[in-house]
Design a protein around this motif. Structure first.
Motif, PDB file in Angstrom:
ATOM      1  N   LYS A   3      34.267  42.890  27.525  1.00 13.01           N
ATOM      2  CA  LYS A   3      34.040  43.772  26.438  1.00 13.01           C
ATOM      3  C   LYS A   3      32.774  44.005  26.019  1.00 13.01           C
ATOM      4  CE  LYS A   3      37.038  42.644  22.312  1.00 13.01           C
ATOM      5  NZ  LYS A   3      38.689  43.478  21.809  1.00 13.01           N
ATOM      6  N   HIS A   4      31.846  42.391  25.501  1.00 12.44           N
ATOM      7  CA  HIS A   4      31.556  42.937  25.097  1.00 12.44           C
ATOM      8  C   HIS A   4      30.086  42.370  25.459  1.00 12.44           C
ATOM      9  CE1 HIS A   4      32.979  42.211  21.124  1.00 12.44           C
ATOM     10  NE2 HIS A   4      34.013  41.781  21.982  1.00 12.44           N
ATOM     11  N   ASN A   5      29.610  42.703  27.362  1.00  9.64           N
ATOM     12  CA  ASN A   5      28.863  42.849  27.892  1.00  9.64           C
ATOM     13  C   ASN A   5      28.503  40.710  27.853  1.00  9.64           C
ATOM     14  OD1 ASN A   5      28.788  44.789  29.366  1.00  9.64           O
ATOM     15  ND2 ASN A   5      26.670  45.285  27.690  1.00  9.64           N
ATOM     16  N   GLN A   6      29.256  39.713  27.559  1.00 10.82           N
ATOM     17  CA  GLN A   6      28.292  38.472  27.844  1.00 10.82           C
ATOM     18  C   GLN A   6      29.317  38.095  29.216  1.00 10.82           C
ATOM     19  OE1 GLN A   6      29.888  37.191  25.069  1.00 10.82           O
ATOM     20  NE2 GLN A   6      28.472  37.724  22.886  1.00 10.82           N
ATOM     21  N   ALA A   7      29.741  39.006  30.004  1.00 14.51           N
ATOM     22  CA  ALA A   7      30.479  38.157  31.346  1.00 14.51           C
ATOM     23  C   ALA A   7      30.849  39.309  31.827  1.00 14.51           C
ATOM     24  CB  ALA A   7      31.586  37.683  31.266  1.00 14.51           C
ATOM     25  N   ASP A   8      30.755  39.043  33.415  1.00 12.89           N
ATOM     26  CA  ASP A   8      30.739  40.419  34.606  1.00 12.89           C
ATOM     27  C   ASP A   8      32.603  40.057  35.141  1.00 12.89           C
ATOM     28  OD1 ASP A   8      29.140  42.231  34.053  1.00 12.89           O
ATOM     29  OD2 ASP A   8      27.930  41.270  35.326  1.00 12.89           O
ATOM     30  N   LEU A   9      33.241  38.802  34.601  1.00  9.46           N
ATOM     31  CA  LEU A   9      34.125  37.905  35.919  1.00  9.46           C
ATOM     32  C   LEU A   9      34.253  36.781  35.345  1.00  9.46           C
ATOM     33  CD1 LEU A   9      36.398  37.837  37.597  1.00  9.46           C
ATOM     34  CD2 LEU A   9      35.033  37.598  39.714  1.00  9.46           C
ATOM     35  N   ILE A  10      35.427  36.141  34.656  1.00  4.80           N
ATOM     36  CA  ILE A  10      35.837  34.621  34.473  1.00  4.80           C
ATOM     37  C   ILE A  10      36.790  34.492  35.681  1.00  4.80           C
ATOM     38  CG2 ILE A  10      36.714  33.284  32.723  1.00  4.80           C
ATOM     39  CD1 ILE A  10      35.221  35.213  30.711  1.00  4.80           C
TER      40      ILE A  10
END
Length: 56
Positions: A3-10
């Motif tokens: 939600k903070h645009n730091q990752a698309d997928l983990i």
């Protein structure tokens, strides 16, 4: 993170194989069990269902 645009997928992938209680380990800050890659795809259950849960 997403939600903070730091990752698309983990993804955790093999971490879940060696840590059947991975969610609890993350939530409690417990150490992760090492992955035994040499036992992957060996044709048996060893390395897939024989990892123990964490005992604090």
């Amino acid at each position: 993170m997403i939600k903070h645009n730091q990752a698309d997928l983990i993804a955790f992938g093999s971490a879940f194989i060696s840590n059947p209680d991975l969610v609890e380990r993350i939530a409690n800050g417990w150490p992760w069990a090492p992955v035994k890659r040499s036992s992957f795809y060996g044709g048996g259950s060893e390395g897939y269902v024989d990892y123990p849960r964490y005992e604090p």
